[in-house]
Design a protein around this motif. Structure first.
Motif, PDB file in Angstrom:
ATOM      1  N   LEU A 158       0.825  -1.215   0.000  1.00 18.68           N
ATOM      2  CA  LEU A 158       0.000   0.000   0.000  1.00 18.68           C
ATOM      3  C   LEU A 158       0.857   1.263   0.000  1.00 18.68           C
ATOM      4  CD1 LEU A 158      -2.771  -1.070   2.467  1.00 18.68           C
ATOM      5  CD2 LEU A 158      -3.138  -0.278   0.138  1.00 18.68           C
ATOM      6  N   LEU A 180      -6.044   3.506   3.037  1.00 21.14           N
ATOM      7  CA  LEU A 180      -5.433   3.671   4.346  1.00 21.14           C
ATOM      8  C   LEU A 180      -6.207   2.900   5.407  1.00 21.14           C
ATOM      9  CD1 LEU A 180      -3.073   5.153   5.604  1.00 21.14           C
ATOM     10  CD2 LEU A 180      -4.560   7.075   6.054  1.00 21.14           C
ATOM     11  N   MET A 181      -7.523   2.997   5.342  1.00 21.45           N
ATOM     12  CA  MET A 181      -8.333   2.290   6.331  1.00 21.45           C
ATOM     13  C   MET A 181      -8.183   0.786   6.164  1.00 21.45           C
ATOM     14  SD  MET A 181     -11.745   4.296   7.035  1.00 21.45           S
ATOM     15  CE  MET A 181     -12.042   5.904   6.504  1.00 21.45           C
ATOM     16  N   PHE A 214      -3.205   8.762  13.026  1.00 20.98           N
ATOM     17  CA  PHE A 214      -3.883   8.428  11.780  1.00 20.98           C
ATOM     18  C   PHE A 214      -4.269   9.720  11.037  1.00 20.98           C
ATOM     19  CE2 PHE A 214      -7.849   7.535   9.468  1.00 20.98           C
ATOM     20  CZ  PHE A 214      -7.435   6.506   8.658  1.00 20.98           C
ATOM     21  N   SER A 222      -5.527  -0.717   5.151  1.00 18.10           N
ATOM     22  CA  SER A 222      -4.250  -1.145   5.713  1.00 18.10           C
ATOM     23  C   SER A 222      -4.315  -1.167   7.244  1.00 18.10           C
ATOM     24  CB  SER A 222      -3.122  -0.230   5.237  1.00 18.10           C
ATOM     25  OG  SER A 222      -3.204   1.018   5.878  1.00 18.10           O
ATOM     26  N   GLN A 223      -4.991  -0.176   7.821  1.00 18.95           N
ATOM     27  CA  GLN A 223      -5.136  -0.151   9.270  1.00 18.95           C
ATOM     28  C   GLN A 223      -5.898  -1.385   9.760  1.00 18.95           C
ATOM     29  OE1 GLN A 223      -4.042   2.133  11.593  1.00 18.95           O
ATOM     30  NE2 GLN A 223      -2.816   3.025   9.954  1.00 18.95           N
ATOM     31  N   TRP A 269      -1.169  10.889   2.603  1.00 21.76           N
ATOM     32  CA  TRP A 269      -1.628   9.923   1.607  1.00 21.76           C
ATOM     33  C   TRP A 269      -2.427  10.582   0.484  1.00 21.76           C
ATOM     34  CZ3 TRP A 269      -1.594   4.276   1.717  1.00 21.76           C
ATOM     35  CH2 TRP A 269      -0.742   3.787   2.701  1.00 21.76           C
TER      36      TRP A 269
END
Lengths: 255, 286, 346
Positions: free
Chosen positions: A188, A243-244, B106, A246-247, B113
């Motif tokens: 990612l 991103l979410m 985060f 990957s989290q 990103w």
């Protein structure tokens, strides 16, 4: 004191997010001039998708990021495994080179690769972009996987073997699952770095393979283009989802 | 023993692949840049023999030295602002309770990103003469006439700080995380005041984080040529712009190569300082 | 293994390559210098896909073409005036087969057979225009702007736009000092640089991607602009006027050329013919505001466009006009040195 630090944090976050909020809000702005509010509209999304060159660049970029992330994950994982498990001469040099790639200014990497490709007579296009993107993604994958391996109990593969597992079975059932989250995180990260890169791509791309960041760059230089807001919003949503994801993967693997 | 032999082919393949990639795409290209920097500029073939140090001499010609120093000043200013914002920020962040910390981190990396060009462009919407900041200030009655914000050095600094701030905060945050509360308490118990504790305990212990942050901000701040292009009205404010022009416009490759080598050397110097500070810290701890 | 890995990647690259289609025309042109409609109509008519990439200065175009010399990347480019002769002399161009170009006889004889390419063996004129002064008449008070010299006026502090084009900016400054715009004298170039440093506090931005934009965005009130950009800008900003400065405008002729290693010269020829059709040439001139060299197209133009002095200047407007010429590499290096410094704002 506590009150002060809270409000300071809030202030900085506000500043970080103002431009992003502006971008998203203005992408739905009907006004042509770009500064004043002219009512809600989806016209910029519409004109974005009707722009063939733009859509083509979008696909090109996605494909490039996909392949660059995949290749760098494979090579990066192998490198990390080698660094972790094998002793060999020049290990420190190898480590050092990866560090150099990560730390050296992008523009230097860009011109050095351009020089190489010209010397080899390699056509600037997809292949040159891929080689360049894999190179700058590589150290990030290696580091992510290494971090995962360093916290890994060495007795597990021994135990697997003692229980009669073959080397292949051991790798498949023990090692791969262990580094899987790191592989995905590295992938990612590579994907995002590739989608975002302007500096290196400016130098090593040719007209046969136009990619999104360069297209955006030429649009943004021309002046205010409301389509850029729409595109930026789409990219934001896209990376948020990534991103979410990957989290989620990371948190699941921790359990 | 048996196992290592069985693994030999795999091991050899992996090592050859990795070494091959790095030698071919990292070492060789960098050698080419070094080579190009000592060649002579040639209008039709870019570079040619004889070998000489003209490019470096040119770099220290007052004309270009000014450009380089000015770029260094821009980058240093960016770094300083990032540090001033980031240091208290990282400290405050490390004091927040653990569960909320994850969320805040985060939130810090979400902008990272998001496409950096697009974010730079969003700043343009805000800073423009008819942009949001000017309209807001005017409707509040702070100013009567729009201020010139876009296409100034200030706008470029704002852009660089905005893009690079997370790179300063993250390493600082990690050193503050390691800064143990009992160390501060001990210092206090030994009679040190707040300022003395900060100066003698906190600063030295967080120094590696500061240097790591400086490294991660200073160098990109010299190379991100698209920020002055968009927010600085295409002025050459960074070494990155000069290098790009030498390669893609003016076709003076030796000079562009020499400038990049100086940039790389700056990085090496910083990394050396970083290691040194870490080592010293390690010795003191032992 | 290294080779094997490379081969693997190359194979991967081939499957990922979207431009296998041989019928592609790689057009390398200035930003916003061809209406999308023309490209679409060409694609519909011939089935050849046009890949349109842009540059913002002749230097950038030339450098990139030289850089990609071997890889046959571009099929058609549009250098200005003297860059045609420069590239021709360096053997960077393919000859153009005039028998394959329909409509060549329709071109203005004053714009063909020029010194830059005496028998048009390598170039076909696309558009011509001038670089003059753009003025936002709504935002400035006082004396009207009539000369390049006026840009130095105190009242324009922080409101001047310059093109991001080394030769044009120096040309302008040299003319203000009374020197030829194509000077190769280092002394004169240095003086022009000194003069420009006095202008720098007034300069807001360098823009050659779309010089009308700083005016429309309210960042600039006065400055260098191409005539077509002024015409396009006027559509959304009535107050934007194009002024022919007393010292003389900078005139240029942009021509189609086919780079030496073009992959699809056939399509390039087809495209040139397509653009030379009177109807298409008229459409381009009306849409982007530059003057077409196709005589029969001028008859098709709207009276409003044909009578617009910005697009089609009168002989008086062109009194002191000067074309740029090739000044050689040595002088170019002198210019480049000062240009870098100037643009650093030092």
């Amino acid at each position: 004191m506590r009150w002060l630090s809270r409000s300071y944090l809030t202030l900085v976050y506000l500043l970080l997010y103002v431009p992003i909020v502006v971008l998203v809000v203005f992408s739905f702005n009907d006004s042509r001039t770009g500064y004043s509010w002219g009512g809600l509209s989806l016209r910029w999304y519409d004109s974005l998708f009707n722009n063939h060159a733009m859509v083509q660049a979008m696909w090109n970029s996605l494909w490039l990021a996909l392949t660059a992330a995949t290749v760098s994950t494979i090579i990066g994982a192998l490198t990390a495994l080698a660094l972790h498990r094998y002793r060999f001469r020049g290990k420190r040099v190898l480590n050092g080179m990866l560090f150099v790639v990560m730390m050296s200014p992008e523009i230097v990497l860009a011109i050095s690769l351009l020089g190489l490709f010209l010397l080899l007579g390699l056509k600037l296009g997809y292949v040159s972009l891929l080689l360049a993107h894999v190179t700058f993604c590589l150290p990030f994958v290696v580091i992510t996987v290494m971090a995962r391996l360093s916290g890994f109990d060495e007795r597990l593969p021994e135990a697997a073997r003692d229980l009669g597992a073959s080397d292949f079975t051991m790798t498949r059932t023990v090692l791969i699952p262990v580094i899987m989250p790191a592989l995905m995180a590295g992938w990612l990260l590579g994907f995002t770095l590739s989608m975002d890169d302007v500096v290196v791509s400016t130098f090593v791309s040719g007209p046969s393979y136009e990619i999104l960041p360069l297209r955006i760059y030429s649009m943004v230089r021309v002046g205010l283009k409301p389509e850029v807001n729409a595109l930026g919003t789409l990219l934001l949503v896209f990376s948020l989802v990534m991103l979410m994801l990957s989290q989620w993967i990371l948190s699941r693997s921790k359990q | 023993m048996m196992r290592s032999i069985k693994q030999q082919p795999f091991r050899a393949a992996v090592l050859v692949l990795v070494w091959g990639w790095l030698l071919f795409l990292v070492l060789a290209p960098n050698m080419l840049v070094v080579g190009a920097s000592v060649m002579t500029r040639n209008p039709s073939t870019f570079i040619s023999l004889p070998l000489n140090l003209d490019a470096y001499r040119q770099l220290f010609n007052p004309l270009y030295l000014d450009v380089f120093l000015h770029s260094l000043y821009m980058a240093a200013l960016t770094t300083l602002i990032c540090l001033l914002i980031g240091y208290p920020f990282a400290w405050a962040l490390s004091r927040v309770e653990k569960r909320r910390q994850m969320l805040l981190i985060f939130l810090l990396i979400v902008p990272f990103w998001t496409n950096s060009l697009v974010r730079t462009y969003a700043l343009k919407l805000i800073l423009a003469t008819n942009g949001l900041l000017n309209s807001a200030l005017m409707s509040l009655g702070v100013i009567d006439e729009p201020a010139q914000l876009l296409y100034t050095e200030g706008a470029v600094i704002v852009g660089l700080v905005y893009l690079l701030l997370p790179f300063m905060i993250l390493p600082l945050y990690s050193v503050f995380e390691d800064l143990r509360q009992d160390v501060l308490l001990a210092s206090h118990d030994l009679g040190a005041g707040r300022l003395a504790t900060f100066k003698n305990v906190v600063v030295p212990l967080t120094l590696p984080g500061v240097l790591a942050g400086v490294m991660l901000v200073l160098l990109p701040a010299m190379g991100l040529f698209f920020v002055p292009d968009i927010l600085g009205g295409s002025r050459n404010l960074l070494v990155g712009n000069v290098i790009k022009n030498q390669f893609l416009d003016a076709r003076n490759w030796p000079f562009g190569a020499a400038a990049s080598i100086v940039l790389t050397l700056t990085m090496a110097l910083l990394m050396f300082a970083h290691r040194l500070s870490k080592r010293r810290l390690g010795e003191e701890g032992a | 293994m290294k080779k094997l890995a490379l081969a693997g990647i190359l194979a991967l690259g081939l499957t990922g390559c979207s431009s296998d289609d041989p019928q592609v025309l790689n057009l390398y042109n200035w930003s916003e210098y061809m209406p999308q409609e023309v490209l679409t109509r060409f694609e519909d008519e011939t089935g050849i896909k046009v890949v349109y990439t842009t540059y913002d200065s002749n230097e950038a175009m030339y450098a990139r073409l030289k850089l990609l010399d071997e890889s046959a990347a571009y099929d058609l480019a549009v250098p200005s005036t003297y860059y045609v002769s420069k590239m021709r002399n360096e053997g960077l161009l393919l000859p153009i087969d005039q028998s394959k170009i329909s409509g060549f006889d329709q071109l203005d004889p004053e714009l063909t057979g020029l010194d830059i390419d005496p028998s048009n063996q390598f170039s076909v004129p696309y558009l011509w225009g001038t670089t003059g002064i753009g003025v936002d008449t709504a935002d400035i008070a006082g004396e009207p702007v009539t000369a390049w010299e006026d840009l130095w006026d105190e009242r324009f502090k922080g409101k001047v736009n310059l093109t991001n084009d080394m030769r044009e900016v120096f040309h302008m400054s040299l003319r203000v000092l009374g020197y030829p715009g194509n000077s190769t004298d280092p002394q004169q170039i240095e003086e022009a640089y000194e003069k420009l440093t006095e202008l720098m506090p007034s300069v807001r931005t360098f823009n050659s991607d779309a010089p009308r934009m700083p005016f429309l965005e309210g960042e600039a009130d006065v400055g260098m602009i191409w005539n077509g950009e002024a015409v396009m800008g006027k559509e959304s900003m009535e107050a934007l006027e194009y002024v022919y400065p007393e010292e003389g405008v900078i005139a240029w002729l942009d021509s189609f050329v086919i780079p030496k290693n073009a992959k699809n010269p056939e399509a390039a020829h087809q495209f040139i013919s397509f653009v030379l059709q009177p109807e298409i040439a008229a459409l381009i001139s009306e849409d982007i505001g530059y003057a077409t060299p196709v005589l029969s197209a001028r008859e098709l133009l709207d009276d409003e466009v044909a009578g617009d002095r910005a697009s089609y200047p009168t002989p008086e407007d062109m009194v002191n006009a000067e074309f740029q010429t090739d000044i050689g590499d040595e002088a170019l290096q002198v210019y480049a040195k000062y240009w870098e410094k100037l643009k650093s704002g030092l």
